[in-house]
Design an enzyme around this catalytic site. Structure first.
Site, short mmCIF file in Angstrom:
data_model
loop_
_atom_site.label_atom_id
_atom_site.label_comp_id
_atom_site.label_asym_id
_atom_site.label_seq_id
_atom_site.Cartn_x
_atom_site.Cartn_y
_atom_site.Cartn_z
N GLU A 253 33.43 38.03 34.10
CA GLU A 253 33.97 36.67 34.24
C GLU A 253 32.84 35.84 34.83
O GLU A 253 32.59 35.88 36.03
CB GLU A 253 35.21 36.70 35.12
CG GLU A 253 36.10 35.50 34.95
CD GLU A 253 35.96 34.54 36.09
OE1 GLU A 253 35.30 33.49 35.88
OE2 GLU A 253 36.50 34.82 37.17
N CYS A 287 34.59 28.40 39.01
CA CYS A 287 34.05 28.62 37.66
C CYS A 287 34.82 27.75 36.67
O CYS A 287 34.33 27.49 35.58
CB CYS A 287 34.07 30.09 37.29
SG CYS A 287 35.68 30.81 37.44
C1 UN1 Z 1 36.87 31.40 39.76
O1 UN1 Z 1 36.42 30.28 40.02
O2 UN1 Z 1 36.09 32.40 39.68
O3 UN1 Z 1 41.79 28.76 37.64
C2 UN1 Z 1 38.31 31.71 39.56
C3 UN1 Z 1 41.30 28.65 38.78
C4 UN1 Z 1 41.58 29.74 39.78
C5 UN1 Z 1 40.65 30.88 39.60
C6 UN1 Z 1 39.19 30.51 39.56
N1 UN1 Z 1 42.95 30.18 39.62
O4 UN1 Z 1 40.62 27.68 39.10
#
Ligand code: UN1
Length: 500
Positions: A253, A287
């Site tokens: 990821e 992310c």
């Molecule tokens: C991340 O930034 O690695 O959808 C995960 C989202 C969160 C998860 C982010 N539930 O922004």
């Protein structure tokens, strides 16, 4: 002192953080929170052995019982939600609401995993042979390595840990070197549940503290069939290749370069709210952060004005204060990377609004910034770089097709969104000709996904899917079983092999 008090409130032993070489700094003021011992190579290799032994026991415990362990863990998380949220704020800089939201995300995925522990369904498939049954079974996989980033210092581990545990696996966690305390606290709480659970082997879950070399031991270990890694594209490229070399499985990821398309048929109020949270929330360090906006030319000027008036009003400050919306960047490197990117953009002729350092006098060793809005249209066609900071690029479009193709023209493919009240536009965006991302939303921003769906993305985002839906299948070994309950031995495909 602060840390000792938090661990005490969590009913955990003092994390012994005075003499080690790995320093955890609080991004709030840049001061050290703890000095931790790095896990030695010997210790790390021993941990892998322990994990194999623990797996040997855990895999034969019935899955619903494994779910019971996760249920108890979720119960402890509920009890400690506020304190764990505070620890996230202290070590990672999230505002209180987002810190507690992250703990809620852990609780949610644990609840999901508990239900799943009674639903690890396989298929029954029609056999071509008489009196034969064809079945698909799902078996525990083995020790799972979980490598996580600083920006979700607890929840992303919980996505992996809760599913891996109900699937019958042991787990070893290598957290970001920037947020080891969050990991030690989560491990401590899970360990208390394990200690009180007779059928759980003692080293079912472990944490290794360290940097790249520690992660490397896990990545290269033949004893670890699955490495789940969250972080930058460059980290994932290395991890993916190394794990593939030994025919291991990786679940990656990685970075995002997420866009929102705002149509001339959008509810602009909603679009503005979603863009501001997506771009500036978590100080641009998710992310899923919104990094690009493509606005239809009919509403471009109005949207730009509204963002330009909103961004400077966002309250930047200490994330522990109730009225703060943007906490600090994680460290100086993040700040330098942001400023370098803004300098490049200015030299390319973009107009950069905001982006400057804030509160330097009050917090000389911490890095608070004003979110930046970049007018990039006509100067650069797109933005291919993911800078892990609040920088939002604003582009103008006239045809939806063109906006979608520009949205898709980046290496990453994590999250995307369209704001429109036109069903044709919305469905086109979700069609095979639409967004190429793992996540595509309509009238919902790019960040803040629920745990129930599979989370992850395509291309340089790494292709992995974690969290909800059928992501649990990553953590299990698929077995196809053919059972013959006849008194003959017919071969498949009508093959004859008579030798009498
Ligand atoms: C991340 O930034 O690695 O959808 C995960 C989202 C969160 C998860 C982010 N539930 O922004």
């Amino acid at each position: 002192m602060q840390i000792e008090a938090i661990f005490k409130a969590l009913k955990l032993p003092d994390p012994q953080c005075k003499t080690g070489t790995l320093v955890s700094y609080s991004p709030i003021d840049g001061e050290p929170l703890a000095r931790l011992e790095v896990s030695s190579e010997k210790h790390s290799l021993a941990a892998i052995d322990y994990a194999s032994k623990a797996f040997g026991k855990w895999k034969s415990i019935p899955a619903p019982q494994r779910g019971e362990l996760v249920r108890r863990f979720a119960q402890s998380l509920r009890e400690h939600k506020a304190m764990l949220g505070k620890l996230i704020s202290l070590e990672c800089g999230k505002i209180r609401s987002e810190g507690e939201g992250e703990v809620q995300e852990m609780i949610d995925i644990c609840d999901f995993a508990v239900g799943l522990s009674r639903q690890l369904y396989g298929l029954t498939i029609a056999s071509e042979r008489p009196s034969h049954a064809l079945r698909e079974l799902w078996q525990p996989l083995g020790p799972v390595a979980i490598i996580t980033a600083f920006n979700f210092p607890m929840a992303v581990w919980a996505w992996n840990a809760s599913l891996a545990l109900v699937c019958g696996n042991s787990i070893i966690w290598k957290p970001s070197e920037k947020t080891p305390l969050c990991a030690i606290a989560c491990q401590g709480i899970l360990q208390s549940s394990i200690d009180q659970f007779d059928s759980a082997p003692p080293k079912l879950s472990q944490v290794l503290i360290g940097e790249q070399e520690t992660g490397g031991l896990l990545v290269n270990s033949e004893a670890i069939p699955l490495v789940s890694a969250t972080g930058s594209c460059s980290m994932g490229r290395k991890v993916g290749q190394q794990v593939a070399k030994r025919f291991g499985r990786s679940l990656l990821e990685l970075g995002g370069n997420n866009a929102v398309i705002v149509s001339n048929k959008a509810d602009l109020d909603m679009a503005v709210r979603a863009i501001v949270f997506g771009a500036a929330g978590t100080a641009g360090q998710r992310c899923t952060t919104t990094r690009r906006v493509f606005a239809h030319s009919d509403i471009f000027a109005e949207l730009k004005d509204r963002l330009l008036t909103t961004f400077p009003k966002l309250n930047v400050g200490n994330p522990l204060s109730a009225d703060t919306l943007l906490g600090p960047l994680i460290d100086q490197n993040a700040y330098v990377a942001m400023q370098q990117q803004l300098t490049v953009l200015r030299t390319q002729g973009c107009i950069v609004h905001g982006g400057e350092r804030r509160l330097a006098e009050a917090f000389p060793k911490a890095y608070y910034v004003q979110p930046a809005l970049v007018e990039a249209n006509g100067v650069i066609d797109n933005s291919f770089v993911e800078t892990f900071a609040p920088i939002l690029y604003l582009f103008e479009y006239t045809e939806l097709k063109e906006a979608i193709s520009r949205q898709n023209a980046v290496p990453q493919g994590l999250s995307s969104a369209i704001f429109t009240l036109d069903i044709r536009e919305a469905e086109y965006f979700l069609s095979a000709e639409g967004s190429d991302c793992g996540i595509a939303n309509v009238n919902v921003g790019t960040s803040g996904a629920e745990i129930g769906g599979a989370f992850g993305g395509e291309k340089d985002t790494g292709g992995g899917r974690e969290s909800g839906s059928d992501a649990w299948k990553n953590y299990m070994r698929r077995m196809t079983a053919t059972i013959n309950y006849s008194d003959a031995l017919p071969l498949a495909q009508g093959v004859s092999f008579d030798f009498n």
